[in-house]
Design a protein around this motif. Structure first.
Motif, PDB file in Angstrom:
ATOM      1  N   GLU A   1      -4.399  13.071  -5.899  1.00 35.50           N
ATOM      2  CA  GLU A   1      -3.884  12.873  -4.824  1.00 35.50           C
ATOM      3  C   GLU A   1      -3.529  11.803  -2.898  1.00 35.50           C
ATOM      4  OE1 GLU A   1      -8.912  13.307  -3.554  1.00 35.50           O
ATOM      5  OE2 GLU A   1      -8.518  13.124  -6.369  1.00 35.50           O
ATOM      6  N   VAL A   2      -2.912  10.775  -3.934  1.00 36.50           N
ATOM      7  CA  VAL A   2      -2.558  10.139  -3.054  1.00 36.50           C
ATOM      8  C   VAL A   2      -0.972  10.982  -2.593  1.00 36.50           C
ATOM      9  CG1 VAL A   2      -1.862   7.628  -3.184  1.00 36.50           C
ATOM     10  CG2 VAL A   2      -3.212   8.330  -4.660  1.00 36.50           C
ATOM     11  N   GLY A   3      -0.780  10.634  -1.519  1.00 37.81           N
ATOM     12  CA  GLY A   3       0.461  11.151  -0.355  1.00 37.81           C
ATOM     13  C   GLY A   3       1.354   9.724  -0.291  1.00 37.81           C
ATOM     14  N   ALA A   4       0.469   9.078   0.048  1.00 38.12           N
ATOM     15  CA  ALA A   4       0.708   7.526   0.917  1.00 38.12           C
ATOM     16  C   ALA A   4       2.316   7.007   0.173  1.00 38.12           C
ATOM     17  CB  ALA A   4       0.328   5.989   1.222  1.00 38.12           C
ATOM     18  N   PRO A   5       3.402   6.050   0.559  1.00 39.50           N
ATOM     19  CA  PRO A   5       4.043   5.856   0.281  1.00 39.50           C
ATOM     20  C   PRO A   5       4.045   5.012  -0.890  1.00 39.50           C
ATOM     21  CG  PRO A   5       4.420   6.205   2.526  1.00 39.50           C
ATOM     22  CD  PRO A   5       3.416   6.836   2.488  1.00 39.50           C
TER      23      PRO A   5
ATOM     24  N   MET B   1      -5.312  -5.259 -11.509  1.00 34.38           N
ATOM     25  CA  MET B   1      -7.085  -4.326 -11.406  1.00 34.38           C
ATOM     26  C   MET B   1      -6.745  -3.669  -9.672  1.00 34.38           C
ATOM     27  SD  MET B   1     -11.186  -5.361 -11.070  1.00 34.38           S
ATOM     28  CE  MET B   1     -12.260  -4.929 -10.182  1.00 34.38           C
ATOM     29  N   SER B   2      -6.798  -5.063  -9.055  1.00 31.95           N
ATOM     30  CA  SER B   2      -6.876  -4.044  -7.847  1.00 31.95           C
ATOM     31  C   SER B   2      -5.532  -2.724  -7.070  1.00 31.95           C
ATOM     32  CB  SER B   2      -7.186  -5.300  -6.405  1.00 31.95           C
ATOM     33  OG  SER B   2      -7.606  -5.850  -6.376  1.00 31.95           O
ATOM     34  N   ALA B   3      -4.809  -3.115  -7.905  1.00 32.71           N
ATOM     35  CA  ALA B   3      -4.236  -1.722  -7.876  1.00 32.71           C
ATOM     36  C   ALA B   3      -4.589  -0.628  -8.351  1.00 32.71           C
ATOM     37  CB  ALA B   3      -2.769  -2.068  -8.667  1.00 32.71           C
ATOM     38  N   GLY B   4      -5.549  -0.322  -8.847  1.00 31.20           N
ATOM     39  CA  GLY B   4      -6.802   0.933  -9.373  1.00 31.20           C
ATOM     40  C   GLY B   4      -7.489   0.995  -7.648  1.00 31.20           C
ATOM     41  N   ALA B   5      -8.091  -0.242  -7.409  1.00 22.85           N
ATOM     42  CA  ALA B   5      -9.013   0.207  -6.163  1.00 22.85           C
ATOM     43  C   ALA B   5      -8.058   0.609  -5.102  1.00 22.85           C
ATOM     44  CB  ALA B   5      -9.459  -1.074  -6.073  1.00 22.85           C
ATOM     45  N   ALA B   6      -6.582   0.376  -4.976  1.00 19.86           N
ATOM     46  CA  ALA B   6      -5.948   0.386  -4.254  1.00 19.86           C
ATOM     47  C   ALA B   6      -5.796   1.688  -3.905  1.00 19.86           C
ATOM     48  CB  ALA B   6      -4.765   0.059  -3.550  1.00 19.86           C
ATOM     49  N   VAL B   7      -5.547   2.300  -5.027  1.00 24.39           N
ATOM     50  CA  VAL B   7      -5.062   4.018  -5.653  1.00 24.39           C
ATOM     51  C   VAL B   7      -6.490   4.899  -4.812  1.00 24.39           C
ATOM     52  CG1 VAL B   7      -4.482   5.233  -7.220  1.00 24.39           C
ATOM     53  CG2 VAL B   7      -3.181   3.824  -6.956  1.00 24.39           C
ATOM     54  N   TRP B   8      -7.114   4.937  -5.558  1.00 24.12           N
ATOM     55  CA  TRP B   8      -8.888   5.287  -5.256  1.00 24.12           C
ATOM     56  C   TRP B   8      -8.824   4.952  -3.692  1.00 24.12           C
ATOM     57  CZ3 TRP B   8     -13.302   4.071  -2.477  1.00 24.12           C
ATOM     58  CH2 TRP B   8     -14.487   5.288  -1.645  1.00 24.12           C
ATOM     59  N   ALA B   9      -8.595   4.339  -2.823  1.00 25.71           N
ATOM     60  CA  ALA B   9      -9.208   3.918  -1.617  1.00 25.71           C
ATOM     61  C   ALA B   9      -8.161   4.948  -0.837  1.00 25.71           C
ATOM     62  CB  ALA B   9      -8.748   2.462  -0.972  1.00 25.71           C
ATOM     63  N   ALA B  10      -6.822   5.238  -1.189  1.00 21.63           N
ATOM     64  CA  ALA B  10      -5.605   6.223  -0.331  1.00 21.63           C
ATOM     65  C   ALA B  10      -6.050   7.273  -0.972  1.00 21.63           C
ATOM     66  CB  ALA B  10      -4.076   5.296  -1.255  1.00 21.63           C
ATOM     67  N   ALA B  11      -6.409   7.800  -2.318  1.00 24.73           N
ATOM     68  CA  ALA B  11      -7.344   8.918  -2.160  1.00 24.73           C
ATOM     69  C   ALA B  11      -8.308   9.419  -1.603  1.00 24.73           C
ATOM     70  CB  ALA B  11      -7.067   9.369  -3.692  1.00 24.73           C
ATOM     71  N   GLU B  12      -9.547   8.317  -1.030  1.00 22.39           N
ATOM     72  CA  GLU B  12     -10.548   8.927  -0.701  1.00 22.39           C
ATOM     73  C   GLU B  12     -10.649   8.590   0.567  1.00 22.39           C
ATOM     74  OE1 GLU B  12     -14.626   8.569  -0.289  1.00 22.39           O
ATOM     75  OE2 GLU B  12     -13.333   9.063  -1.787  1.00 22.39           O
ATOM     76  N   ARG B  13      -9.280   7.972   1.418  1.00 24.18           N
ATOM     77  CA  ARG B  13      -9.558   8.140   3.524  1.00 24.18           C
ATOM     78  C   ARG B  13      -7.865   8.066   3.277  1.00 24.18           C
ATOM     79  NH1 ARG B  13     -12.938   4.025   6.374  1.00 24.18           N
ATOM     80  NH2 ARG B  13     -14.696   4.715   4.427  1.00 24.18           N
ATOM     81  N   PRO B  14      -6.933   8.736   2.993  1.00 21.89           N
ATOM     82  CA  PRO B  14      -5.768   8.654   3.796  1.00 21.89           C
ATOM     83  C   PRO B  14      -5.005   7.974   4.705  1.00 21.89           C
ATOM     84  CG  PRO B  14      -6.015  10.676   2.169  1.00 21.89           C
ATOM     85  CD  PRO B  14      -7.680  10.225   2.954  1.00 21.89           C
ATOM     86  N   ALA B  15      -6.135   8.662   5.784  1.00 20.64           N
ATOM     87  CA  ALA B  15      -5.739   7.973   7.159  1.00 20.64           C
ATOM     88  C   ALA B  15      -5.216   6.685   7.016  1.00 20.64           C
ATOM     89  CB  ALA B  15      -6.658   9.096   8.520  1.00 20.64           C
ATOM     90  N   ALA B  16      -6.840   6.462   6.689  1.00 17.00           N
ATOM     91  CA  ALA B  16      -6.349   4.950   6.577  1.00 17.00           C
ATOM     92  C   ALA B  16      -5.323   3.941   5.749  1.00 17.00           C
ATOM     93  CB  ALA B  16      -7.843   4.136   5.973  1.00 17.00           C
ATOM     94  N   VAL B  17      -4.748   4.820   5.300  1.00 18.96           N
ATOM     95  CA  VAL B  17      -3.683   3.812   4.124  1.00 18.96           C
ATOM     96  C   VAL B  17      -2.639   3.958   4.387  1.00 18.96           C
ATOM     97  CG1 VAL B  17      -3.058   3.448   1.838  1.00 18.96           C
ATOM     98  CG2 VAL B  17      -5.462   3.615   2.812  1.00 18.96           C
ATOM     99  N   ALA B  18      -1.308   3.175   5.132  1.00 17.72           N
ATOM    100  CA  ALA B  18      -0.060   3.578   5.452  1.00 17.72           C
ATOM    101  C   ALA B  18       0.801   3.483   4.059  1.00 17.72           C
ATOM    102  CB  ALA B  18       0.574   2.658   6.607  1.00 17.72           C
ATOM    103  N   GLY B  19       0.634   2.927   3.665  1.00 16.10           N
ATOM    104  CA  GLY B  19       1.452   2.635   2.007  1.00 16.10           C
ATOM    105  C   GLY B  19       0.527   1.698   0.719  1.00 16.10           C
ATOM    106  N   LEU B  20       1.037   1.703  -0.287  1.00 13.39           N
ATOM    107  CA  LEU B  20       0.615   0.866  -1.266  1.00 13.39           C
ATOM    108  C   LEU B  20       1.866   0.094  -1.761  1.00 13.39           C
ATOM    109  CD1 LEU B  20      -1.662   3.264  -3.169  1.00 13.39           C
ATOM    110  CD2 LEU B  20      -1.950   1.616  -1.366  1.00 13.39           C
ATOM    111  N   ALA B  21       1.664  -0.498  -1.880  1.00 14.54           N
ATOM    112  CA  ALA B  21       2.368  -1.752  -2.639  1.00 14.54           C
ATOM    113  C   ALA B  21       1.725  -2.556  -4.416  1.00 14.54           C
ATOM    114  CB  ALA B  21       3.184  -2.674  -2.371  1.00 14.54           C
ATOM    115  N   LEU B  22       1.821  -2.146  -4.899  1.00 11.75           N
ATOM    116  CA  LEU B  22       0.932  -2.283  -6.420  1.00 11.75           C
ATOM    117  C   LEU B  22       1.850  -2.850  -7.053  1.00 11.75           C
ATOM    118  CD1 LEU B  22       0.264   1.806  -7.257  1.00 11.75           C
ATOM    119  CD2 LEU B  22      -1.495  -0.207  -5.826  1.00 11.75           C
TER     120      LEU B  22
END
Length: 273
Positions: A206-210, A101-122
């Protein structure tokens, strides 16, 4: 000075406090556990990241572990907001590692505030609502809607490890059961099981993070785990790691396969930070 991984800290949010730990020094990695899990689900992940030169925070979800169960929401958007608040508290940007479930949360966070998220590991990611037979959906809702929900979850949990259970699995499951006995936690867990991942799916573009997608090929939560990994990777332009024979928690079942890839990914996306 390194922060002890055994020292619980608390992040204050408008409706309660969330428990987290920090270990190591260096670029920030924030690890978010899945529904029904504890921050200790990353107990085999944190040492590898710390040894590689990262500062690693692990967070208990709302109504899980040592976090409060006093919140009005227990969904992807709420968890994503909590992740962003922790990144701000600790000083980011951060790589967000989201399980289930937290993968969905991480995706939302990366879209909401791109500058705060350097990358996502789902890991074993739920970033959309999987197709489900309506009768099975009703049965799942009933099983997770009463005081019996923690027992049902405890009985279901072993099936999510079809590959190799960790040696401390019995103890870890006991700690999950104890967590759900805390005041309000069983109800909070039941509410978490009703989470829709539609808000995460709506923001994938909306997610641009690696992004790195990690999936166990035998994950019983998906009809075709490899196909789901490919679907997520296609929409996020992500790289993938398929762990043969693993279930829903490949980072726990086969850390010797997941950790090197995760460490390498974190190094690449934080280079120069």
């Amino acid at each position: 000075m390194n922060d002890s991984p055994s020292t619980t800290r608390h992040l204050t949010r408008p409706e309660g406090r969330l428990a987290y730990e920090v270990a190591g020094e260096g670029p920030l990695v924030v690890c978010l556990p899945g529904m029904g899990e504890l921050r200790s689900s990353y107990r085999f992940t944190v040492p590898a990241l710390v040894a590689a030169g990262f500062r690693v925070a692990t967070l208990d979800l709302r109504g899980h572990g040592e976090s409060d169960a006093t919140f009005g929401r227990y969904d992807d958007v709420a968890a994503g907001g909590d992740a962003l608040a922790l990144v701000e508290e600790l000083g980011g940007p951060a790589v967000l590692v989201g399980s289930s479930m937290s993968a969905g949360a991480a995706v939302w966070a990366a879209a909401e505030r791109p500058a705060a998220v350097a990358g996502l590991a789902l890991v074993g990611p739920f970033v959309r609502n999987p197709p489900m037979n309506p009768l099975l959906a009703l049965a799942f809702r009933a099983a997770m809607s009463g005081p019996w929900a923690p027992a049902v979850w405890g009985g279901y949990l072993p099936s999510l490890y079809p590959g190799r259970k960790p040696e401390d699995f019995a103890e870890h499951r006991r700690l999950i059961r104890e967590s759900m006995r805390r005041p309000g936690h069983a109800r909070a867990f039941s509410r978490t099981t009703r989470t829709s991942h539609a808000p995460a799916e709506a923001r994938l573009a909306e997610v641009g993070a690696p992004t790195l997608v990690v999936m166990g090929t035998a994950d019983p939560d998906f009809k075709d785990a490899a196909a789901e990994a490919a679907w997520v990777a296609d929409r996020l332009h992500a790289e993938t790691l398929l762990v043969t024979g693993s279930g829903h928690y490949p980072h726990t079942e086969y850390p010797e396969q997941v950790n090197p890839r995760l460490v390498g990914f974190c190094r690449r996306v934080t280079a120069g930070a």
